[in-house]
Design a protein around this motif. Sequence first.
Motif, PDB file in Angstrom:
ATOM      1  N   VAL A 100       0.919  -1.192  -0.045  1.00 58.83           N
ATOM      2  CA  VAL A 100      -0.025  -0.001  -0.130  1.00 58.83           C
ATOM      3  C   VAL A 100       0.833   1.325  -0.025  1.00 58.83           C
ATOM      4  N   GLY A 101       2.137   1.257   0.699  1.00 56.97           N
ATOM      5  CA  GLY A 101       2.860   2.455   0.720  1.00 56.97           C
ATOM      6  C   GLY A 101       3.634   2.539  -0.557  1.00 56.97           C
ATOM      7  N   GLY A 102       3.869   1.565  -1.259  1.00 54.17           N
ATOM      8  CA  GLY A 102       4.403   1.631  -2.745  1.00 54.17           C
ATOM      9  C   GLY A 102       3.526   2.204  -3.843  1.00 54.17           C
ATOM     10  N   VAL A 103       2.335   1.600  -3.436  1.00 52.37           N
ATOM     11  CA  VAL A 103       1.047   2.298  -4.348  1.00 52.37           C
ATOM     12  C   VAL A 103       1.095   3.928  -3.993  1.00 52.37           C
ATOM     13  N   LEU A 104       0.621   4.173  -2.699  1.00 55.81           N
ATOM     14  CA  LEU A 104       0.624   5.592  -2.226  1.00 55.81           C
ATOM     15  C   LEU A 104       1.975   6.467  -2.784  1.00 55.81           C
ATOM     16  N   GLY A 105       3.032   5.754  -2.624  1.00 48.83           N
ATOM     17  CA  GLY A 105       4.345   6.712  -3.284  1.00 48.83           C
ATOM     18  C   GLY A 105       4.095   6.923  -4.659  1.00 48.83           C
ATOM     19  N   ILE A 106       3.710   5.849  -5.574  1.00 46.46           N
ATOM     20  CA  ILE A 106       3.415   6.147  -7.067  1.00 46.46           C
ATOM     21  C   ILE A 106       2.411   6.975  -7.396  1.00 46.46           C
ATOM     22  N   VAL A 107       1.361   7.125  -6.256  1.00 48.20           N
ATOM     23  CA  VAL A 107       0.066   8.291  -6.541  1.00 48.20           C
ATOM     24  C   VAL A 107       0.797   9.730  -6.280  1.00 48.20           C
ATOM     25  N   ILE A 108       1.550   9.391  -5.269  1.00 46.60           N
ATOM     26  CA  ILE A 108       2.101  10.984  -4.941  1.00 46.60           C
ATOM     27  C   ILE A 108       3.136  11.488  -5.859  1.00 46.60           C
ATOM     28  N   VAL A 109       3.730  10.608  -6.781  1.00 50.93           N
ATOM     29  CA  VAL A 109       4.732  11.148  -7.558  1.00 50.93           C
ATOM     30  C   VAL A 109       3.913  11.472  -8.833  1.00 50.93           C
ATOM     31  N   ILE A 110       3.138  10.702  -8.936  1.00 53.75           N
ATOM     32  CA  ILE A 110       2.259  11.235 -10.215  1.00 53.75           C
ATOM     33  C   ILE A 110       1.544  12.680 -10.030  1.00 53.75           C
ATOM     34  N   MET A 111       1.055  12.725  -8.670  1.00 51.57           N
ATOM     35  CA  MET A 111       0.557  14.150  -8.446  1.00 51.57           C
ATOM     36  C   MET A 111       1.375  15.089  -8.585  1.00 51.57           C
ATOM     37  N   GLY A 112       2.730  14.999  -8.140  1.00 49.74           N
ATOM     38  CA  GLY A 112       3.771  16.107  -8.217  1.00 49.74           C
ATOM     39  C   GLY A 112       4.056  16.295  -9.660  1.00 49.74           C
TER      40      GLY A 112
END
Length: 118
Positions: A100-112
């Motif tokens: 879940v942390g890995g997926v959330l990290g991907i979402v945050i990078v895409i947001m950035g």
Amino acid sequence: MPIELIWIAGLVLVMVLGSAFVMVPPEALMEAGNTLGVGSVLAGFPLELIYFGLLAWALRRHGARPAGWYWRSFAYHGSLSRVERWVVLPWFIAGSLCFVGGVLGIVIVIMGAIASLL
């Protein structure tokens, strides 16, 4: 876990991510997402190796491991004894949280990345 609690946690997460999208510089968002994602994957990989090793050990104690048991490993959690669950499942939960942390990290990078384009 009640479904209402999952909905509330999801809504809070959306509000926090939406606030971060507006208030945090895009470079910082991408760096934070990258750190979270890579850190989660690096922590999750050994946790899952330990989980699969312990589950293989527990299934072997009950007899031969079924063919392809590792593709649907969670289907065999019910066949574990109470003690085996206490030994095996914490590693499963920790590895799942890292996923879940890995997926959330991907979402945050895409947001950035989106924020840097806007």
